[in-house]
Design a protein around this motif. Sequence first.
Motif, PDB file in Angstrom:
ATOM      1  N   ARG A  49       0.836  -1.199   0.000  1.00 60.39           N
ATOM      2  CA  ARG A  49       0.000   0.000   0.000  1.00 60.39           C
ATOM      3  C   ARG A  49       0.868   1.244   0.000  1.00 60.39           C
ATOM      4  NH1 ARG A  49      -5.058   1.377  -1.430  1.00 60.39           N
ATOM      5  NH2 ARG A  49      -5.178   3.558  -0.894  1.00 60.39           N
ATOM      6  N   GLU A  50       1.978   1.181   0.747  1.00 60.20           N
ATOM      7  CA  GLU A  50       2.895   2.322   0.815  1.00 60.20           C
ATOM      8  C   GLU A  50       3.464   2.644  -0.562  1.00 60.20           C
ATOM      9  OE1 GLU A  50       7.269   2.905   2.609  1.00 60.20           O
ATOM     10  OE2 GLU A  50       5.749   2.392   4.114  1.00 60.20           O
ATOM     11  N   ASP A  51       3.910   1.619  -1.299  1.00 59.26           N
ATOM     12  CA  ASP A  51       4.434   1.843  -2.649  1.00 59.26           C
ATOM     13  C   ASP A  51       3.351   2.394  -3.570  1.00 59.26           C
ATOM     14  OD1 ASP A  51       6.931   0.934  -1.916  1.00 59.26           O
ATOM     15  OD2 ASP A  51       6.626  -1.090  -2.722  1.00 59.26           O
ATOM     16  N   PHE A  52       2.140   1.879  -3.436  1.00 57.55           N
ATOM     17  CA  PHE A  52       1.024   2.356  -4.243  1.00 57.55           C
ATOM     18  C   PHE A  52       0.752   3.831  -3.964  1.00 57.55           C
ATOM     19  CE2 PHE A  52      -3.526   3.137  -4.820  1.00 57.55           C
ATOM     20  CZ  PHE A  52      -3.679   2.785  -6.143  1.00 57.55           C
ATOM     21  N   ASP A  53       0.715   4.196  -2.680  1.00 53.30           N
ATOM     22  CA  ASP A  53       0.451   5.589  -2.304  1.00 53.30           C
ATOM     23  C   ASP A  53       1.539   6.522  -2.820  1.00 53.30           C
ATOM     24  OD1 ASP A  53      -1.893   4.844  -1.072  1.00 53.30           O
ATOM     25  OD2 ASP A  53      -1.024   4.781   0.948  1.00 53.30           O
ATOM     26  N   GLN A  55       3.286   6.079  -5.551  1.00 52.87           N
ATOM     27  CA  GLN A  55       3.070   6.223  -6.986  1.00 52.87           C
ATOM     28  C   GLN A  55       1.872   7.124  -7.291  1.00 52.87           C
ATOM     29  OE1 GLN A  55       5.121   5.219  -9.464  1.00 52.87           O
ATOM     30  NE2 GLN A  55       6.446   4.702  -7.750  1.00 52.87           N
ATOM     31  N   VAL A  56       0.829   7.046  -6.481  1.00 52.44           N
ATOM     32  CA  VAL A  56      -0.338   7.924  -6.662  1.00 52.44           C
ATOM     33  C   VAL A  56       0.072   9.382  -6.474  1.00 52.44           C
ATOM     34  CG1 VAL A  56      -2.544   8.625  -5.639  1.00 52.44           C
ATOM     35  CG2 VAL A  56      -2.084   6.214  -6.088  1.00 52.44           C
ATOM     36  N   ALA A  57       0.861   9.654  -5.428  1.00 50.57           N
ATOM     37  CA  ALA A  57       1.325  11.026  -5.177  1.00 50.57           C
ATOM     38  C   ALA A  57       2.198  11.519  -6.328  1.00 50.57           C
ATOM     39  CB  ALA A  57       2.088  11.096  -3.858  1.00 50.57           C
ATOM     40  N   GLU A  60      -0.022  12.362  -9.261  1.00 49.22           N
ATOM     41  CA  GLU A  60      -0.726  13.628  -9.041  1.00 49.22           C
ATOM     42  C   GLU A  60       0.193  14.817  -9.322  1.00 49.22           C
ATOM     43  OE1 GLU A  60      -2.209  13.343  -5.048  1.00 49.22           O
ATOM     44  OE2 GLU A  60      -3.842  12.006  -5.629  1.00 49.22           O
TER      45      GLU A  60
END
Length: 86
Positions: A49-53, A55-57, A60
């Motif tokens: 989840r940390e890696d996903f977050d 990448q989302v940031a 953005e």
Amino acid sequence: MIDSKHLDDIARRISDSLPESVRHMQEDIQRQVRSSLQSGFERMDLVTREDFDVQVALLERTRERLAELEARIAVLEGQAAATGER
């Protein structure tokens, strides 16, 4: 990859749901379930989840920068068109 604490928790929950007659083999079952889950998750090529977050940031920020550059190009094209019309 999924955290091994989560794998242990999932394996424990599955073995806890087994009938009482099978529970005496609980440790062995937990090990085997954990191993099966881990190999299945590895084949799925999951991310944390940390890696996903992260990448989302990053995405953005990239979108914001793209919007800024598109606006800047529009201004420059407008200036070029105005200069060309004179």
